[in-house]
Design an enzyme around this catalytic site. Structure first.
Site, mmCIF file in Angstrom:
data_model
loop_
_atom_site.group_PDB
_atom_site.id
_atom_site.type_symbol
_atom_site.label_atom_id
_atom_site.label_comp_id
_atom_site.label_asym_id
_atom_site.label_seq_id
_atom_site.Cartn_x
_atom_site.Cartn_y
_atom_site.Cartn_z
ATOM 1 N N ASN A 1 -17.491 20.833 20.411
ATOM 2 C CA ASN A 1 -18.169 19.536 20.267
ATOM 3 C C ASN A 1 -18.193 18.806 21.609
ATOM 4 O O ASN A 1 -17.541 17.792 21.810
ATOM 5 C CB ASN A 1 -17.565 18.688 19.139
ATOM 6 C CG ASN A 1 -16.059 18.523 19.215
ATOM 7 O OD1 ASN A 1 -15.391 19.226 19.978
ATOM 8 N ND2 ASN A 1 -15.527 17.594 18.455
ATOM 9 N N HIS B 1 -14.425 24.585 10.118
ATOM 10 C CA HIS B 1 -13.977 23.246 9.737
ATOM 11 C C HIS B 1 -14.579 23.046 8.351
ATOM 12 O O HIS B 1 -15.801 22.973 8.214
ATOM 13 C CB HIS B 1 -14.523 22.240 10.749
ATOM 14 C CG HIS B 1 -14.354 20.804 10.380
ATOM 15 N ND1 HIS B 1 -13.591 19.937 11.114
ATOM 16 C CD2 HIS B 1 -14.884 20.072 9.382
ATOM 17 C CE1 HIS B 1 -13.633 18.730 10.570
ATOM 18 N NE2 HIS B 1 -14.422 18.784 9.520
ATOM 19 N N HIS C 1 -7.450 23.914 10.655
ATOM 20 C CA HIS C 1 -6.601 22.789 10.198
ATOM 21 C C HIS C 1 -6.521 22.609 8.673
ATOM 22 O O HIS C 1 -6.970 21.600 8.123
ATOM 23 C CB HIS C 1 -7.043 21.467 10.840
ATOM 24 C CG HIS C 1 -8.523 21.212 10.951
ATOM 25 N ND1 HIS C 1 -9.374 21.269 9.877
ATOM 26 C CD2 HIS C 1 -9.284 20.896 12.019
ATOM 27 C CE1 HIS C 1 -10.594 20.998 10.288
ATOM 28 N NE2 HIS C 1 -10.576 20.766 11.577
ATOM 29 N N ASP D 1 -5.036 21.170 17.054
ATOM 30 C CA ASP D 1 -6.210 20.298 16.939
ATOM 31 C C ASP D 1 -6.079 19.116 17.899
ATOM 32 O O ASP D 1 -6.380 17.968 17.551
ATOM 33 C CB ASP D 1 -6.422 19.819 15.495
ATOM 34 C CG ASP D 1 -7.818 19.216 15.289
ATOM 35 O OD1 ASP D 1 -8.627 19.238 16.242
ATOM 36 O OD2 ASP D 1 -8.090 18.737 14.176
HETATM 37 O O1 DOR Z 1 -9.500 14.528 13.919
HETATM 38 C C1 DOR Z 1 -10.390 15.239 14.355
HETATM 39 N N1 DOR Z 1 -10.867 15.101 15.605
HETATM 40 N N2 DOR Z 1 -10.921 16.179 13.550
HETATM 41 C C2 DOR Z 1 -11.995 16.888 13.923
HETATM 42 O O2 DOR Z 1 -12.405 17.704 13.153
HETATM 43 C C3 DOR Z 1 -12.665 16.647 15.208
HETATM 44 C C4 DOR Z 1 -11.741 16.061 16.170
HETATM 45 C C5 DOR Z 1 -12.409 15.494 17.388
HETATM 46 O O3 DOR Z 1 -13.254 16.181 17.981
HETATM 47 O O4 DOR Z 1 -12.057 14.383 17.781
#
Ligand code: DOR
Length: 426
Positions: free
Chosen positions: A94, A179, A232, A304
């Protein structure tokens, strides 16, 4: 540089043994303890009373570059990894540009080449826009450069799209890493849909939004034969679905994170440090996750690591961004809360953090044996310290473990025989 690490307890394929390690040309060679063999080591480090383990591998980190440098960079994120004892990380997609083609991926690979302090392997996306809905990414072309395919942060929203993704990924020999989140069940929730949310008037995220996709995808993995890995895992139902799928011989695996194993909704505070997606769930879910790592239904622990700016995390549970940092606290909190309390053995923790992730994702290393890459972590299991985010190498500082007194400290992290981190704290 050649090195000799003397008199350590070393995690070998046969378990912990007193050994010396000779490091040369980026490789490790295992010698008898207190070896009288003469080596031409340029540096000798006395590791009496310390343990040496294969460097940890985290298959789930957000390094934020390219695109979100203000949250984290590949330099700071991998420095955090090294400080946490990790020698290999897999970076989530991302970022901007979205790594859905080789051209877009190139931007990230170039920064990794220049700045990464530990081995860093990016993910390619599943969908072109990393949104769980658009057309599939250019998986075949990206396959040689990526660890696996994931739209992390977004669930793949239809079974048809996931099935097509699995068929394509299978041909490349790479895993689909999911996810799991059904957006039609979210209703604007941001913490677990449980007692705390009800008592404090928060909007909840139901467990079903996760496990419904775990169920769908394990069935699709069975149908297509594609390798599938769940990100996760936070719910007891997901653990049970994975357990059953493994019993049927389906090619599935899963990870959970330290915070889901150690905390639950009872620990929530009105603070962005406690907000992540998926959320901290019930004590029952936490206990099922612990059973999952014990019986092998869950294969590995990933952090994560999801850094955000201080401003983005300063808006309480309702308004803060989802995500907490984890690379620099994972080993210590897991050692303190699980190993020291007798929940799992140290050997099991090393399997969950080093051995299994590398095996499942086909990454080199994870083994201390003659001729293997010298990717090692030296630990002092007797050292206690207080978690102080101001000392983090990461730009992200939001952790629910802030201020905790923990035991087990990373002293040295070595990647390909070079020191990536060496503790300098008094
Ligand atoms: O808490 C999270 N943060 N869960 C996710 O799935 C994405 C991640 C993020 O990119 O900040």
């Amino acid at each position: 540089m050649t090195m000799l690490l003397k008199n350590a307890e070393v995690f070998t394929p046969e378990g912990f043994k007193p050994r010396d390690l000779f490091i040369s040309d980026g490789k490790v060679f295992v010698l008898a303890a207190d070896s009288s063999e003469t080596t031409d080591a340029v540096r000798i480090i006395d590791c009496t009373g310390k343990v040496i383990v294969p460097g940890f591998t985290d298959v789930h980190v957000h390094l934020r570059e390219p695109g979100f440098f203000y949250k984290e960079s590949i330099a700071t994120g991998t420095a955090a990894a090294a400080r946490g004892g990790y020698t290999c990380v897999c970076s989530m997609p991302n970022v901007k540009p979205v790594p859905s083609t080789v051209d877009a991926l190139r931007a990230q690979l170039d920064i990794i080449e220049k700045d990464a302090k530990v081995k860093t392997v990016p993910y390619g996306t599943i969908t072109m826009e990393q949104d769980g809905r658009s057309s599939l990414s250019d998986m075949e072309a990206m396959a040689p450069y990526v660890c696996a395919f994931s739209d992390d942060g977004k669930g793949v929203q239809t079974a048809q799209l996931m099935e097509e993704a699995m068929i394509r990924a299978k041909r490349t020999g790479k895993l689909i890493v999911a996810h799991c989140e059904d957006e039609s069940l979210l209703h604007g929730g941001y913490i677990h849909d449980g007692a705390y949310a009800r008592a404090h008037g928060h909007r909840g995220i139901c467990s079903k939004s996760e496990w419904i996709q775990v169920q769908r995808d394990t069935e699709l993995s069975e149908k297509t034969g594609a390798g599938y890995h769940v990100c996760h895992i936070s719910t007891k139902e997901s653990v049970e679905i994975l357990r059953k799928a493994k019993e049927r011989g389906v090619d599935v695996s899963g990870e959970t994170a330290p915070h889901y194993l150690i905390l639950c909704e009872d620990d929530l505070q009105e603070d962005g440090r406690f907000k992540m997606n998926p959320p901290l769930r019930s004590a029952e879910d936490r206990d099922a996750l612990i059973e999952g790592i014990k019986d092998g239904s869950i294969d590995m622990i990933a952090t994560d690591h999801a850094p955000h700016s201080a401003e983005e995390k300063a808006k309480g549970l309702a308004g803060s961004a989802f995500g907490i940092v984890g690379l620099e606290t994972a080993f210590s909190v897991l050692y303190t809360c699980l190993v020291k309390k007798g929940v799992i053995t140290l050997e099991k923790l090393i399997e969950l953090m080093s051995v299994n992730p590398r095996k499942r994702f086909g990454l080199e290393g994870g083994l201390i044996a003659d001729g293997q890459p010298a990717d090692l972590t030296v630990l002092d299991l007797n050292r206690s310290y207080r978690i102080d985010p101001a000392r983090f190498a990461s730009k992200g500082r939001a952790t629910p473990f802030e201020g905790w007194e923990v035991q087990g400290k990373v002293l040295i992290t070595m990647v390909n025989g070079e020191i990536a981190y060496e503790e300098t704290d008094a």
